[in-house]
Design a protein around this motif. Structure first.
Motif, short mmCIF file in Angstrom:
data_model
loop_
_atom_site.label_atom_id
_atom_site.label_comp_id
_atom_site.label_asym_id
_atom_site.label_seq_id
_atom_site.Cartn_x
_atom_site.Cartn_y
_atom_site.Cartn_z
N GLY A 98 -34.02 23.69 4.64
CA GLY A 98 -33.26 22.44 4.56
C GLY A 98 -32.15 22.32 5.58
O GLY A 98 -31.78 21.21 5.97
N GLN A 99 -31.61 23.46 6.01
CA GLN A 99 -30.50 23.46 6.98
C GLN A 99 -31.03 23.50 8.41
O GLN A 99 -32.08 24.08 8.68
N VAL B 247 -24.70 25.71 1.91
CA VAL B 247 -25.62 25.18 0.89
C VAL B 247 -24.97 25.19 -0.48
O VAL B 247 -25.02 24.21 -1.23
N LEU B 248 -24.35 26.30 -0.83
CA LEU B 248 -23.70 26.40 -2.14
C LEU B 248 -22.59 25.36 -2.30
O LEU B 248 -22.47 24.73 -3.36
N ASN B 249 -21.80 25.17 -1.27
CA ASN B 249 -20.70 24.20 -1.35
C ASN B 249 -21.23 22.78 -1.53
O ASN B 249 -20.71 22.01 -2.33
N ARG B 250 -22.27 22.41 -0.77
CA ARG B 250 -22.81 21.06 -0.87
C ARG B 250 -23.44 20.83 -2.25
O ARG B 250 -23.22 19.79 -2.88
N MET B 251 -24.21 21.80 -2.72
CA MET B 251 -24.84 21.67 -4.04
C MET B 251 -23.79 21.60 -5.14
O MET B 251 -23.87 20.77 -6.05
N GLU B 252 -22.79 22.44 -5.04
CA GLU B 252 -21.74 22.47 -6.06
C GLU B 252 -20.93 21.18 -6.04
O GLU B 252 -20.54 20.66 -7.10
N PHE B 253 -20.69 20.64 -4.87
CA PHE B 253 -19.96 19.37 -4.76
C PHE B 253 -20.69 18.28 -5.54
O PHE B 253 -20.10 17.55 -6.33
N HIS B 254 -22.00 18.19 -5.32
CA HIS B 254 -22.77 17.15 -5.99
C HIS B 254 -22.81 17.36 -7.50
O HIS B 254 -22.71 16.41 -8.27
N TYR B 255 -22.96 18.60 -7.92
CA TYR B 255 -23.00 18.86 -9.35
C TYR B 255 -21.65 18.57 -10.02
O TYR B 255 -21.57 17.99 -11.09
N ARG B 256 -20.58 18.97 -9.36
CA ARG B 256 -19.25 18.81 -9.96
C ARG B 256 -18.75 17.37 -9.88
O ARG B 256 -17.96 16.95 -10.73
N GLU B 257 -19.21 16.63 -8.89
CA GLU B 257 -18.71 15.27 -8.71
C GLU B 257 -19.11 14.38 -9.89
O GLU B 257 -18.31 13.58 -10.38
N PHE B 258 -20.34 14.48 -10.33
CA PHE B 258 -20.86 13.64 -11.42
C PHE B 258 -20.55 12.16 -11.18
O PHE B 258 -20.22 11.42 -12.10
N LYS C 169 -21.72 20.58 5.53
CA LYS C 169 -22.03 20.87 4.13
C LYS C 169 -20.93 21.71 3.49
O LYS C 169 -20.72 21.64 2.26
N LYS C 170 -20.23 22.48 4.28
CA LYS C 170 -19.15 23.31 3.73
C LYS C 170 -17.97 22.47 3.30
O LYS C 170 -17.34 22.72 2.26
N TYR C 171 -17.66 21.42 4.09
CA TYR C 171 -16.42 20.68 3.85
C TYR C 171 -16.63 19.28 3.26
O TYR C 171 -15.65 18.62 2.93
N THR C 172 -17.88 18.82 3.15
CA THR C 172 -18.09 17.46 2.66
C THR C 172 -19.22 17.41 1.63
O THR C 172 -20.06 18.32 1.57
N GLY C 173 -19.23 16.34 0.85
CA GLY C 173 -20.35 16.07 -0.04
C GLY C 173 -21.38 15.20 0.63
O GLY C 173 -22.50 15.05 0.14
#
Length: 964
Positions: free
Chosen positions: A309-310, A379-390, A592-596
């Motif tokens: 994906g990256q 990857v972890l930061n982007r995925m976590e951003f989306h999950y936490r943002e809701f 991906k590290k710094y943005t959603g």
């Protein structure tokens, strides 16, 4: 609490500030969860594990059929009545590989309980046993109107799946699962193979419902702030208490692992011009353990992103280096035994062995060396951003869809909702080598896999159609004259049934709201506008939990019109290029590290001034990020706009091939949006401009660049540089932002600093010498069904927008077109749309017909002229109209509305006037639109995408016929 339920568990769901309750109904064993929290968009869903045993599409047809009348609500389609007269915010039904779900949502509590009751009666007490016409209408039937006519199959699901099976990617997935799971239900097509749908009998249809649509097999979901006791009481008293357990077996046997990898070469129907050397799909699929091992499934998804994906993904880079195809992607199917698939698009069939070697080598080397830490962190930061943002106004649906695959497999449904906890645990495990363990276990040392080459082959579709035609003709030829007469009479009776309105007395049984339940006041969304030197910010201020949503908009009107396609190309490639500071792999990781989200696109909107459309075209950079990352995000923005490297020919060639491939696949899988936008370009200037930016014209532009890159590369680079130099100027910039008041000062400071580094020279806007023209086009595609559009422009000098036109589109879509195009014509769907700028359009989706559908559109004026409805009926249409207007919104969406109203000059008074006109719409108002519809048919145009046979049968309707 109701004593008829046993509370299995109660959990605090911290991420969403809710309490989770898990119940089992004591008498029947029905499983129920409630996510209780301060969320007004109340969501209900009842689901059943539905296990297909063949390719007849039984689960899918049952999903459609139970919504066609029930014991308590004995009308032809209570579902359609809800579409007309409910304040629903979500109303649908879906069939997955092994379960079927019936979700609905509403912010009005009375409406919510009404929806719940209609859905429950539909699934438990449908009319399918007493009314055999339902299977014939929704599933399949033999259409024969006269003894001399050629018979044909039709039916709503039959035609839908003919459309689905026109898409090579649907067939690809069907073949992958069928070959990986030869011994259980995942090898069957729950949606239905058109060749096999006519094997479904009424007897098997009824048996399936009796077994699977039973409370013992039910998974029931509540979300939001509704009263839990009331929900449980309605469920038990009206439905569950009336059943006993039947002790049926609903388990799905696990597929035994393969001892060796399976290899397969197969074909998909292709139109002229597609070849195995350029248009094959290469796939490598792996079957994992159990989807109840939630962290392993999540790890597989992470590995897919890290490796493929990256831009820095090792497998992606190796793929490009070897030159296997135009694009590589991955797919994770979270079924009982999850399937991970690597897909190569637009490939050479001869490259299958090299594809296998490359994939397996990268998997093995990565399992030994470990994954790249920078890529993994991104990857972890982007995925976590989306999950936490809701950031989803349909949070209830989002949580449900995330849980269902695991819940029906026996896992705790709350596990998928503990995002923060799961990510914290996963991050700890990753430091101990968990990812490489999963990689070695399932990606390296796993013979349960499939290597497949899926190539185009001309004539397959014609061969299949001929076989189907011959089989059906042979069958009808065996019928006696009396049997043929009976079949003809059956079709006539069904058509009469579908044409006959429901008894008004029966319609009164469908619960609906009163006018006093409706919101009469519109919501006012205000922005704050601030001039900052030679640009301005437009701000919507709201609590966003320290997330900043922003768009940097650069006008395209400084360009000559001939440069517009290159502006769109620049948007396609810019955030995938290197900059002077970062290589494209590192740049992608930092995004991906710094943005959603960090993306570029072009878009056009219009505003109406003195009944004339004024188009505004923009190059947009969109991003969302945590305010703590503001400086890093603006560094990325500066690199993108000022320091990007345009003249990297190998990279540019790769990206153009990838983008063209993606657009081609999109047109193959779902061309609806492209055809919708094409017909609008005949009438409106904004849609015409968008054709060059993202429509068919842009598709043909990309096709030319991809096929002739070597000859055109210098010109492409020169044009991209010219566009970049002209548009990225501070005087050409407008910034929109949604954020909290405390987050804005830091944002503004960085905006000013960024703008100061841009070219400050102001350019004059260009005059684009273009105007819409009616083309009446047909696009021939690899499709067994049609997408049929008829549109027109109502923006005459004396045009006055009326809010009642929104009620008109509700009535035509949910009543007239629903009955005539979907129910009688067999299309998957049909709609009518209007807009405040005077553009009106009829559309059908996956439609077996063409001229018949256009004839239905032409008669809509007569329907309106003779429209009649009592007070209750017109109120239902008004309520249904408002359900489409009063959607739950995220803060980001509110900000988008506020900015759009400001930029287009729409005042709150105009918005309130529109609502008032909707609320006060009358039968006479609807009848008054008949003359407008006649004007549309007289002055409008058609645009169709469909099969060659159907288009050529009707070629007299078109000025231009284009083969895609």
């Amino acid at each position: 609490m109701n004593n008829n339920y046993e509370l299995i568990s109660k959990q605090k769901l911290k991420d969403i500030n809710c309490e989770g309750y898990y119940f089992v109904h004591k008498k029947t064993g029905a499983k129920i969860i409630k996510i209780a929290g301060d969320y007004p968009n109340k969501t209900f869903c009842i689901s059943f594990k539905t296990i297909p045993y063949d390719d007849s599409g039984l689960p899918h047809i049952m999903e459609h059929s139970v919504l066609n009348g029930s014991k308590k609500y004995p009308v032809k389609s209570p579902f359609d009545e809800l579409l007309r007269g409910s304040l629903y915010t979500f109303l649908n039904a879906m069939t997955a590989e092994n379960f079927t779900m019936f979700p609905c949502a509403s912010m009005n509590e009375k409406d919510y309980f009404n929806l719940m009751d209609v859905y429950l009666d539909a699934v438990f007490n449908p009319l399918i046993y007493s009314d055999k016409r339902i299977l014939k209408q929704e599933g399949w039937r033999i259409l024969l109107k006269d003894k001399n006519d050629e018979p044909q199959y039709t039916g709503v699901v039959y035609n839908e799946m003919k459309g689905a099976f026109s898409d090579p990617q649907t067939l690809l997935c069907y073949n992958i699962l069928g070959n990986l799971f030869p011994d259980n239900c995942y090898g069957c097509c729950s949606g239905g193979d058109p060749e096999k749908i006519p094997t479904l009998t009424q007897e098997n249809f009824e048996k399936f419902h009796k077994k699977y649509y039973h409370p013992e097999n039910a998974y029931i979901y509540f979300f939001g702030d509704a009263d839990l006791d009331k929900e449980l009481d309605l469920l038990d008293k009206n439905y569950l208490s009336k059943y006993e357990r039947i002790n049926a077996d609903y388990d799905i046997p696990f597929q035994k692992p393969f001892k060796t990898q399976k290899k397969l070469k197969t074909f998909y129907p292709a139109s002229e011009g597609l070849t195995p050397e350029t248009d094959s799909y290469l796939t490598y699929s792996l079957v994992m353990g159990k989807n109840t091992d939630y962290e392993e499934v999540l790890a597989a998804g992470i590995l897919g992103e890290v490796l493929i994906g990256q831009e820095s993904g090792v497998l992606r880079q190796e793929y490009v280096k070897v030159g296997l195809g135009a694009e590589i992607a991955h797919w994770l199917e979270p079924s009982q035994q999850p399937v991970f698939t690597v897909i190569s698009y637009n490939s050479n069939a001869q490259g299958i062995d090299k594809f296998k070697e490359t994939v397996e080598r990268v998997f093995k080397e990565t399992s030994e060396k470990g994954v790249d830490k920078q890529t993994l962190e991104a990857v972890l930061n982007r995925m976590e951003f989306h999950y936490r943002e809701f950031a989803d106004a349909q949070l209830g649906m989002k949580l449900l869809q995330g849980a269902m695959y695991y819940w029906v497999a026996g896992a705790d449904p709350f596990d998928s909702m503990k995002i923060c906890e799961t990510f914290d645990d996963l991050r700890k495990k990753i430091t101990t080598g968990f990812l490489t363990e999963v990689l070695k276990k399932y990606f390296v040392d796993n013979p349960h896999s499939l290597l497949m080459c899926f190539s185009p082959k001309e004539g397959l579709e014609q061969e299949a159609e001929e076989q189907c035609r011959k089989k059906l003709n042979d069958y009808v030829s065996t019928l006696s004259d009396e049997e043929k007469d009976a079949l003809i009479e059956e079709n006539k009776a069904l058509e009469k049934f579908m044409n006959t309105p429901d008894d008004p007395e029966k319609l009164k049984c469908i619960p609906h709201l009163e006018k006093s339940d409706l919101e009469t006041k519109e919501k006012d969304y205000q922005v704050k506008v601030k001039d900052l030197n030679d640009f301005k910010t437009i701000r919507y201020e709201a609590f966003t939990n320290e997330i900043v949503y922003t768009t940097f908009k650069f006008s395209l009107k400084v360009l000559d019109f001939e440069l517009l396609p290159y502006a769109a190309l620049l948007a396609d490639v810019l955030d995938y290029l290197s900059s002077e500071k970062y290589g494209f792999e590192e740049f992608d990781n930092l995004q991906k590290k710094y943005t959603g989200n960090f993306s570029t696109q072009t878009a056009t909107y219009c505003k109406v001034v003195d009944n004339k459309r004024i188009a505004v075209s923009e190059f947009k950079i969109l991003t969302k990020y945590l305010t703590k990352n503001t400086s890093e995000v603006f560094d990325l923005l500066e690199q993108l706009v000022i320091h990007s490297v345009i003249d990297d020919k190998p990279r540019l060639k790769e990206l153009i091939s990838r983008i063209y491939c993606q657009m081609k696949n999109s047109l193959d899988s779902d061309p609806y949006s492209a055809v919708r936008d094409r017909v609008e370009s005949y009438f409106t200037i904004d849609a015409l401009i968008d054709e060059y930016l993202e429509g068919f014209d842009h598709y043909f532009f990309l096709k030319n660049l991809d096929e002739n890159f070597e000859a055109l590369s210098d010109e492409i680079i020169a044009k991209l540089k010219e566009v970049k130099d002209l548009i990225f100027r501070s005087s050409n910039l407008t910034v929109t932002v949604t954020c909290g008041a405390e987050d804005y000062p830091e944002f503004e400071k960085n905006c000013i600093d960024f703008a100061s580094k841009l070219n400050h020279e102001k350019l004059r806007e260009k005059t684009w010498d273009i105007k819409p023209e009616i083309k009446n086009e047909a696009f021939i595609a690899q499709s067994k069904v049609q997408y049929v559009f008829r549109a027109g422009d109502m923006l005459t000098p004396d045009f006055q927008y009326k809010g009642q036109s929104i009620v008109l589109r509700k009535i035509l879509s949910s009543d007239y077109l629903q009955n005539n195009v979907r129910v009688q014509g067999g299309a998957y769907g049909s709609w009518f749309s209007t807009s405040d700028d005077g553009y009106w359009c009829f559309a059908s989706y996956r439609d077996p017909n063409l001229e018949r559908t256009l004839d239905v559109y032409a008669k809509a004026a007569d329907y309106c002229e003779n429209f009649s409805a009592d007070d209750d009926s017109i109120l239902k249409y008004i309520i249904g109209t408002l359900s489409g207007e009063d959607r739950p919104l995220t803060v980001k969406q509110e900000g988008g509305i506020a900015v759009r109203r400001y930029l287009t000059g729409i005042t709150f008074e105009e918005v309130q006037k529109e609502r008032n006109e909707i609320l006060n719409c009358t039968v006479e108002d609807i009848r008054g639109f008949a003359k407008d519809l006649r004007f549309l048919i007289k002055t409008g145009a058609v645009c169709v995408l469909g099969s060659q046979d159907k288009i050529m049968e009707n070629k007299h309707l078109f000025k231009n016929i284009i083969k895609l």
